[in-house]
Scaffold this motif. Structure first.
Motif, mmCIF file in Angstrom:
data_model
loop_
_atom_site.group_PDB
_atom_site.id
_atom_site.type_symbol
_atom_site.label_atom_id
_atom_site.label_comp_id
_atom_site.label_asym_id
_atom_site.label_seq_id
_atom_site.Cartn_x
_atom_site.Cartn_y
_atom_site.Cartn_z
ATOM 1 N N GLU A 147 0.806 -1.212 0.000
ATOM 2 C CA GLU A 147 0.000 0.000 0.000
ATOM 3 C C GLU A 147 0.846 1.272 0.000
ATOM 4 O OE1 GLU A 147 -1.765 1.229 3.906
ATOM 5 O OE2 GLU A 147 -1.255 -0.846 4.439
ATOM 6 N N PHE A 148 2.133 1.149 0.397
ATOM 7 C CA PHE A 148 3.005 2.322 0.435
ATOM 8 C C PHE A 148 3.628 2.615 -0.929
ATOM 9 C CE2 PHE A 148 3.215 0.576 4.794
ATOM 10 C CZ PHE A 148 2.658 1.652 5.465
ATOM 11 N N LEU A 149 3.359 1.750 -1.910
ATOM 12 C CA LEU A 149 3.936 1.921 -3.243
ATOM 13 C C LEU A 149 2.954 2.618 -4.173
ATOM 14 C CD1 LEU A 149 5.470 -1.629 -3.869
ATOM 15 C CD2 LEU A 149 6.652 0.412 -3.043
ATOM 16 N N PRO A 150 3.474 3.362 -5.153
ATOM 17 C CA PRO A 150 2.591 3.873 -6.207
ATOM 18 C C PRO A 150 1.963 2.692 -6.950
ATOM 19 C CG PRO A 150 4.752 4.933 -6.274
ATOM 20 C CD PRO A 150 4.863 3.799 -5.311
ATOM 21 N N GLU A 151 0.775 2.873 -7.431
ATOM 22 C CA GLU A 151 0.038 1.784 -8.071
ATOM 23 C C GLU A 151 0.842 1.053 -9.151
ATOM 24 O OE1 GLU A 151 -2.921 -0.838 -8.386
ATOM 25 O OE2 GLU A 151 -3.085 0.884 -7.043
ATOM 26 N N PRO A 152 1.534 1.747 -10.081
ATOM 27 C CA PRO A 152 2.274 1.021 -11.125
ATOM 28 C C PRO A 152 3.393 0.138 -10.572
ATOM 29 C CG PRO A 152 1.999 3.337 -11.706
ATOM 30 C CD PRO A 152 1.608 3.202 -10.275
ATOM 31 N N ASP A 153 3.984 0.539 -9.442
ATOM 32 C CA ASP A 153 5.116 -0.220 -8.891
ATOM 33 C C ASP A 153 4.685 -1.508 -8.205
ATOM 34 O OD1 ASP A 153 6.737 1.757 -9.812
ATOM 35 O OD2 ASP A 153 7.248 2.594 -7.848
ATOM 36 N N ARG A 154 3.424 -1.605 -7.843
ATOM 37 C CA ARG A 154 2.973 -2.804 -7.132
ATOM 38 C C ARG A 154 3.082 -4.052 -8.003
ATOM 39 N NH1 ARG A 154 -2.439 -0.251 -4.158
ATOM 40 N NH2 ARG A 154 -1.337 1.565 -3.279
ATOM 41 N N ALA A 155 3.030 -3.860 -9.309
ATOM 42 C CA ALA A 155 3.127 -5.011 -10.228
ATOM 43 C C ALA A 155 4.467 -5.717 -10.103
ATOM 44 C CB ALA A 155 2.911 -4.540 -11.669
ATOM 45 N N LEU A 156 5.508 -5.016 -9.621
ATOM 46 C CA LEU A 156 6.814 -5.640 -9.471
ATOM 47 C C LEU A 156 6.820 -6.727 -8.404
ATOM 48 C CD1 LEU A 156 9.114 -2.453 -9.566
ATOM 49 C CD2 LEU A 156 8.818 -4.154 -11.373
ATOM 50 N N LEU A 157 5.870 -6.666 -7.487
ATOM 51 C CA LEU A 157 5.825 -7.643 -6.402
ATOM 52 C C LEU A 157 4.971 -8.860 -6.727
ATOM 53 C CD1 LEU A 157 5.335 -5.234 -3.357
ATOM 54 C CD2 LEU A 157 7.457 -5.855 -4.536
ATOM 55 N N LEU A 158 4.072 -8.727 -7.674
ATOM 56 C CA LEU A 158 3.095 -9.788 -7.950
ATOM 57 C C LEU A 158 3.717 -11.109 -8.384
ATOM 58 C CD1 LEU A 158 0.214 -7.787 -9.678
ATOM 59 C CD2 LEU A 158 0.438 -8.502 -7.289
ATOM 60 N N PRO A 159 4.800 -11.124 -9.175
ATOM 61 C CA PRO A 159 5.384 -12.415 -9.579
ATOM 62 C C PRO A 159 5.904 -13.242 -8.391
ATOM 63 C CG PRO A 159 6.163 -10.678 -11.027
ATOM 64 C CD PRO A 159 5.460 -10.005 -9.893
#
Length: 247
Positions: A231-243
């Motif tokens: 939640e502390f990340l900008p929305e576009p950066d959250r995709a980096l964690l999903l994998p």
């Protein structure tokens, strides 16, 4: 065909030679370097050059030099402190995003929990259990005490991997991530609920470690980190964690 080269100062050459002698084992921990005067003669350099080289070596944790000691600087045993300093500087560099740090922490801690579940000793498991009990008690005391017990739990897990690099990297990355968002955590609307959620996660992952289920411990760790910090990340950066999240 060629690229410009940087000028090398004399003290850097002195550092290189002494480092090579230490790393190759020709100078062992506890041994003493020659006096400044002898080093000046052997290297053919000035006193200021020798002193600058010794300053660098001491800053890097390779020697210990005491003013007025006639025995010369002492060779120190290998230590992770210099690596920790270098990693801290790199992790805090403005060019590295919080998303990258969280992604690395998920990879690192997921692997640490997997190893800990398979390699931990009875005494290391007891350390984790003691830290969890402290976390439980600290819920009614305060967030600072809870955080200290939380750090103790993670440190115990890292040590259980039997890998000193994991211990160093975990300390550095965890510290930097928490520092970057500490203000937002400090002003959370319901810190008791936050501590209870952390406590539930730690209880679950500790049970997986008790059972020797490394895959489950790793999965729980990665998901908990994502749920706590995404939640502390900008929305576009959250995709980096999903994998790093299992279905």
């Amino acid at each position: 065909m060629f690229s410009p080269v940087s000028p090398v100062r004399a003290y850097e050459r002195v550092v290189e030679q002494i480092e090579e002698a230490i790393l190759s084992g020709r100078l062992e921990p506890g041994a003493r370097l020659p006096s400044e005067r002898d080093l000046m003669t052997q290297f053919g350099v000035s006193r200021s050059t020798v002193r600058e080289a010794l300053r660098v070596l001491q800053s890097n944790g390779m020697i210990q030099s005491r003013a007025g000691d006639p025995r010369g600087p002492e060779i120190l045993p290998p230590s992770s402190s210099s690596l920790q300093k270098s990693m801290s500087r790199l992790a805090r560099a403005s060019s590295m995003s919080l998303a990258e740090l969280l992604q690395f922490r998920m990879l690192l801690e997921g692997s640490a929990y997997q190893l800990a579940a398979r390699l931990r000793t009875a005494s290391q498991l007891a350390e984790m259990e003691a830290a969890l009990l402290e976390m439980t008690s600290a819920v009614d005391v305060g967030y600072a005490e809870f955080s200290a017990a939380d750090v103790a739990f993670h440190d115990a897990v890292a040590r259980a991997t039997q890998n000193s690099l994991i211990v160093v990297c975990s300390n550095v990355v965890r510290g930097v991530v928490v520092d970057l968002i500490t203000d937002r955590l400090a002003h959370a609307t319901d810190r008791t609920a936050l501590m209870q959620a952390y406590l539930k996660h730690h209880s679950e992952v500790l049970q997986a470690i008790r059972d020797g289920d490394g895959a489950l411990a790793s999965r729980l760790s990665r998901h908990a980190l994502h749920d706590s910090y995404a939640e502390f990340l900008p929305e576009p950066d959250r995709a980096l964690l999903l994998p790093l999240l299992d279905p």
